[in-house]
Scaffold this motif. Structure first.
Motif, PDB file in Angstrom:
ATOM      1  N   ALA A 140       0.821  -1.217   0.000  1.00 59.92           N
ATOM      2  CA  ALA A 140       0.000   0.000   0.000  1.00 59.92           C
ATOM      3  C   ALA A 140       0.852   1.263   0.000  1.00 59.92           C
ATOM      4  O   ALA A 140       0.380   2.328   0.377  1.00 59.92           O
ATOM      5  CB  ALA A 140      -0.937  -0.012   1.208  1.00 59.92           C
ATOM      6  N   ASN A 141       2.103   1.154  -0.416  1.00 60.08           N
ATOM      7  CA  ASN A 141       2.989   2.316  -0.448  1.00 60.08           C
ATOM      8  C   ASN A 141       2.406   3.396  -1.364  1.00 60.08           C
ATOM      9  O   ASN A 141       2.066   3.130  -2.511  1.00 60.08           O
ATOM     10  CB  ASN A 141       4.381   1.897  -0.932  1.00 60.08           C
ATOM     11  N   LEU A 163      -6.444   2.432   1.425  1.00 53.48           N
ATOM     12  CA  LEU A 163      -6.131   1.158   2.071  1.00 53.48           C
ATOM     13  C   LEU A 163      -7.408   0.501   2.588  1.00 53.48           C
ATOM     14  O   LEU A 163      -7.599  -0.706   2.428  1.00 53.48           O
ATOM     15  CB  LEU A 163      -5.138   1.360   3.220  1.00 53.48           C
ATOM     16  N   LYS A 164      -8.289   1.291   3.197  1.00 52.74           N
ATOM     17  CA  LYS A 164      -9.560   0.748   3.687  1.00 52.74           C
ATOM     18  C   LYS A 164     -10.347   0.118   2.544  1.00 52.74           C
ATOM     19  O   LYS A 164     -10.882  -0.981   2.685  1.00 52.74           O
ATOM     20  CB  LYS A 164     -10.392   1.848   4.362  1.00 52.74           C
ATOM     21  N   ALA A 165     -10.411   0.790   1.401  1.00 51.91           N
ATOM     22  CA  ALA A 165     -11.139   0.257   0.250  1.00 51.91           C
ATOM     23  C   ALA A 165     -10.517  -1.060  -0.212  1.00 51.91           C
ATOM     24  O   ALA A 165     -11.230  -2.017  -0.537  1.00 51.91           O
ATOM     25  CB  ALA A 165     -11.145   1.277  -0.891  1.00 51.91           C
ATOM     26  N   LYS A 166      -9.207  -1.123  -0.216  1.00 49.57           N
ATOM     27  CA  LYS A 166      -8.500  -2.346  -0.612  1.00 49.57           C
ATOM     28  C   LYS A 166      -8.820  -3.486   0.358  1.00 49.57           C
ATOM     29  O   LYS A 166      -9.067  -4.617  -0.057  1.00 49.57           O
ATOM     30  CB  LYS A 166      -6.994  -2.064  -0.642  1.00 49.57           C
ATOM     31  N   LEU A 167      -8.829  -3.189   1.648  1.00 44.10           N
ATOM     32  CA  LEU A 167      -9.136  -4.208   2.654  1.00 44.10           C
ATOM     33  C   LEU A 167     -10.591  -4.663   2.564  1.00 44.10           C
ATOM     34  O   LEU A 167     -10.888  -5.846   2.737  1.00 44.10           O
ATOM     35  CB  LEU A 167      -8.828  -3.690   4.056  1.00 44.10           C
ATOM     36  N   LEU A 168     -11.502  -3.731   2.300  1.00 41.23           N
ATOM     37  CA  LEU A 168     -12.915  -4.083   2.180  1.00 41.23           C
ATOM     38  C   LEU A 168     -13.169  -5.019   1.005  1.00 41.23           C
ATOM     39  O   LEU A 168     -14.080  -5.849   1.065  1.00 41.23           O
ATOM     40  CB  LEU A 168     -13.778  -2.820   2.049  1.00 41.23           C
ATOM     41  N   SER A 169     -12.351  -4.910  -0.043  1.00 41.77           N
ATOM     42  CA  SER A 169     -12.533  -5.800  -1.186  1.00 41.77           C
ATOM     43  C   SER A 169     -11.944  -7.190  -0.932  1.00 41.77           C
ATOM     44  O   SER A 169     -12.298  -8.135  -1.625  1.00 41.77           O
ATOM     45  CB  SER A 169     -11.910  -5.186  -2.448  1.00 41.77           C
ATOM     46  N   LYS A 175     -14.153  -9.441   4.848  1.00 41.58           N
ATOM     47  CA  LYS A 175     -15.509  -9.046   5.239  1.00 41.58           C
ATOM     48  C   LYS A 175     -15.418  -8.228   6.536  1.00 41.58           C
ATOM     49  O   LYS A 175     -15.624  -8.734   7.630  1.00 41.58           O
ATOM     50  CB  LYS A 175     -16.372 -10.292   5.434  1.00 41.58           C
ATOM     51  N   LEU A 176     -15.079  -6.955   6.375  1.00 44.51           N
ATOM     52  CA  LEU A 176     -14.877  -6.058   7.515  1.00 44.51           C
ATOM     53  C   LEU A 176     -15.981  -5.011   7.530  1.00 44.51           C
ATOM     54  O   LEU A 176     -15.767  -3.847   7.214  1.00 44.51           O
ATOM     55  CB  LEU A 176     -13.495  -5.398   7.412  1.00 44.51           C
ATOM     56  N   ASP A 177     -17.166  -5.443   7.912  1.00 48.96           N
ATOM     57  CA  ASP A 177     -18.340  -4.574   7.846  1.00 48.96           C
ATOM     58  C   ASP A 177     -18.194  -3.283   8.652  1.00 48.96           C
ATOM     59  O   ASP A 177     -18.738  -2.258   8.276  1.00 48.96           O
ATOM     60  CB  ASP A 177     -19.581  -5.329   8.326  1.00 48.96           C
ATOM     61  N   ASN A 178     -17.473  -3.315   9.770  1.00 47.49           N
ATOM     62  CA  ASN A 178     -17.379  -2.149  10.645  1.00 47.49           C
ATOM     63  C   ASN A 178     -16.161  -1.276  10.368  1.00 47.49           C
ATOM     64  O   ASN A 178     -15.856  -0.390  11.148  1.00 47.49           O
ATOM     65  CB  ASN A 178     -17.349  -2.603  12.106  1.00 47.49           C
ATOM     66  N   LEU A 179     -15.473  -1.489   9.255  1.00 50.81           N
ATOM     67  CA  LEU A 179     -14.232  -0.761   8.999  1.00 50.81           C
ATOM     68  C   LEU A 179     -14.449   0.740   8.850  1.00 50.81           C
ATOM     69  O   LEU A 179     -13.542   1.521   9.088  1.00 50.81           O
ATOM     70  CB  LEU A 179     -13.534  -1.325   7.759  1.00 50.81           C
ATOM     71  N   ASN A 180     -15.655   1.149   8.496  1.00 50.74           N
ATOM     72  CA  ASN A 180     -15.929   2.579   8.346  1.00 50.74           C
ATOM     73  C   ASN A 180     -16.264   3.272   9.668  1.00 50.74           C
ATOM     74  O   ASN A 180     -16.510   4.469   9.691  1.00 50.74           O
ATOM     75  CB  ASN A 180     -17.041   2.799   7.325  1.00 50.74           C
TER      76      ASN A 180
END
Length: 77
Positions: free
Chosen positions: A23-24, A31-37, A40-45
């Motif tokens: 993620a450099n 990074l959050k968008a990449k992790l969400l794809s 399954k991290l529903d509460n990441l926002n």
């Protein structure tokens, strides 16, 4: 590589307490968008974000070697 740390229910959702991500040059928000794809991290926002042990806004640009922690809200009594 960026080390990503998950706490509380995010650990269970990701299946690990930490992952390494390429993620450099990305912002924390990207990074959050990449992790969400990938997970399954529903509460990441709805989490607090720390970069290298300092709370950081989502527009913080990451560099190789950074450690990003996603810390969900905790309630207690």
């Amino acid at each position: 590589m960026i080390k990503v740390l998950f706490f509380a229910e995010l650990q269970e959702a990701a299946g690990s307490e930490q992952v390494s991500v390429e993620a450099n040059g990305l912002s924390v928000n990207e990074l959050k968008a990449k992790l969400l794809s990938s997970y399954k991290l529903d509460n990441l926002n709805h989490v607090m974000i720390a970069v290298n042990e300092e709370y950081s806004p989502e527009d913080t640009v990451l560099k190789s070697g950074d450690v990003v922690a996603f810390i969900p809200p905790v309630s207690g009594g």
